[in-house]
Write an enzyme that holds these catalytic residues in place. Sequence first.
Site, PDB file in Angstrom:
ATOM      1  N   ASP A  27      28.174  -8.681  43.869  1.00  0.00           N
ATOM      2  CA  ASP A  27      28.976  -8.290  42.708  1.00  0.00           C
ATOM      3  C   ASP A  27      30.382  -8.858  42.888  1.00  0.00           C
ATOM      4  OD1 ASP A  27      29.597  -7.075  40.336  1.00  0.00           O
ATOM      5  OD2 ASP A  27      29.753  -5.059  41.145  1.00  0.00           O
ATOM      6  N   GLU A 106      29.064 -12.428  31.347  1.00  0.00           N
ATOM      7  CA  GLU A 106      29.254 -11.348  30.371  1.00  0.00           C
ATOM      8  C   GLU A 106      29.824 -11.821  29.040  1.00  0.00           C
ATOM      9  OE1 GLU A 106      30.732  -6.731  30.445  1.00  0.00           O
ATOM     10  OE2 GLU A 106      30.287  -7.877  32.237  1.00  0.00           O
ATOM     11  N   LYS A 142      25.146 -10.854  30.084  1.00  0.00           N
ATOM     12  CA  LYS A 142      25.468  -9.423  30.178  1.00  0.00           C
ATOM     13  C   LYS A 142      25.998  -8.911  28.841  1.00  0.00           C
ATOM     14  CE  LYS A 142      27.351  -7.539  33.966  1.00  0.00           C
ATOM     15  NZ  LYS A 142      28.328  -7.361  35.062  1.00  0.00           N
ATOM     16  N   THR A 167      24.614  -3.933  30.699  1.00  0.00           N
ATOM     17  CA  THR A 167      25.581  -3.321  31.601  1.00  0.00           C
ATOM     18  C   THR A 167      26.206  -2.074  30.975  1.00  0.00           C
ATOM     19  OG1 THR A 167      27.466  -3.798  33.041  1.00  0.00           O
ATOM     20  CG2 THR A 167      27.534  -4.738  30.819  1.00  0.00           C
ATOM     21  N   PHE A 189      24.933   2.276  36.223  1.00  0.00           N
ATOM     22  CA  PHE A 189      26.067   2.464  37.119  1.00  0.00           C
ATOM     23  C   PHE A 189      25.903   3.739  37.944  1.00  0.00           C
ATOM     24  CE2 PHE A 189      29.716  -0.308  35.350  1.00  0.00           C
ATOM     25  CZ  PHE A 189      28.842  -1.333  35.087  1.00  0.00           C
TER      26      PHE A 189
END
Length: 337
Positions: A27, A106, A142, A167, A189
């Site tokens: 990440d 993203e 994303k 996400t 998450f």
Amino acid sequence: MSVSPVKRQKMESALDQLKHHTTVVADTGDFNAIDEYKPLDATTNPSLILAAAQMLAYQNLVDDAVAYGKKLGGSEEEQIKNASDKLFVLFGAEILKRIPGRVSTEVDARLSFDKEGMILRARRLIDLYKEIGVGKDRILIKLSSTWEGIQAGRVLEAEYGIHCNMTLLFSFAQAVACAEAGVTLISPFVGRILDWYVANGDKKTYEPSEDPGVKSVTKIYNYYKKFGYKTIVMGASFRNTGQIKALTGCDYLTISPKLLAELSKEHVKLTPTLSVKEAQACNLEKIHLDEKAFRWHHNEDQMAVEKLSDGIRRFAADAVKLERMLKERMFSTENGK
């Protein structure tokens, strides 16, 4: 139980053991961290790209993105947007030279409630990758896990063969809707869920197995495996290695360089806590969510509502900062300014 120094040398690190049971994803936008920990895949977001773009080592990529934006021309706003998209793709392409798998790139969080806008921007990013010889099979786009984002993912997967990574996923309703949309991967998450419960409840510490973020991902994993959904579950946003170890066996886990470093130095025995066999024996019931049902079920989860909107705002704010940085680079030296 303590491990003797001799046994510790022989025992694989927690990171190496984790890789036997789970696909480890980095990440980060920092190439050095990727080289060091050798993950299969890597994920980026506006916050990570903003941080990386300020590092001296990556100024050549920023310069290339600026040049690209200027070359395409148009209004100042269009030039900055094109430079920003190009920067994301340049970072993604560099990361792909260092990993065997896929990179997640993203779509602008400011499009989170604009289905058509997300589809257009996703296709644009894929085209930018294609221009430099990177095929869409190595990219995950994303998208925010809003209703609009999930439906954009459905269209991108089914009509364009573009793989999506959903996400900012905090609620079970979001996970169910993503599975029904047939997206490639979700990023539920963990750490941000824990943050919310610590900030809003009396309990300030949790054992890993009782961590609300860990429990959320466990439920989603079990649901997907019990009902045969192909969507990959990739736990994300970790605050400590205990959360990561408690999700050993999850399909994928995306982990920051700091926690990858900690896991590489730990020598404790890891055993999978998640498995398809156990998931198939769990007592979850299958549900279907249309838009009205999705909005209601998601709205019933106060934590998820607050963290989704907060996450969108944070990513949008970092996108604005990145654009401001590009604008300064592109226009501040012109006309004697």
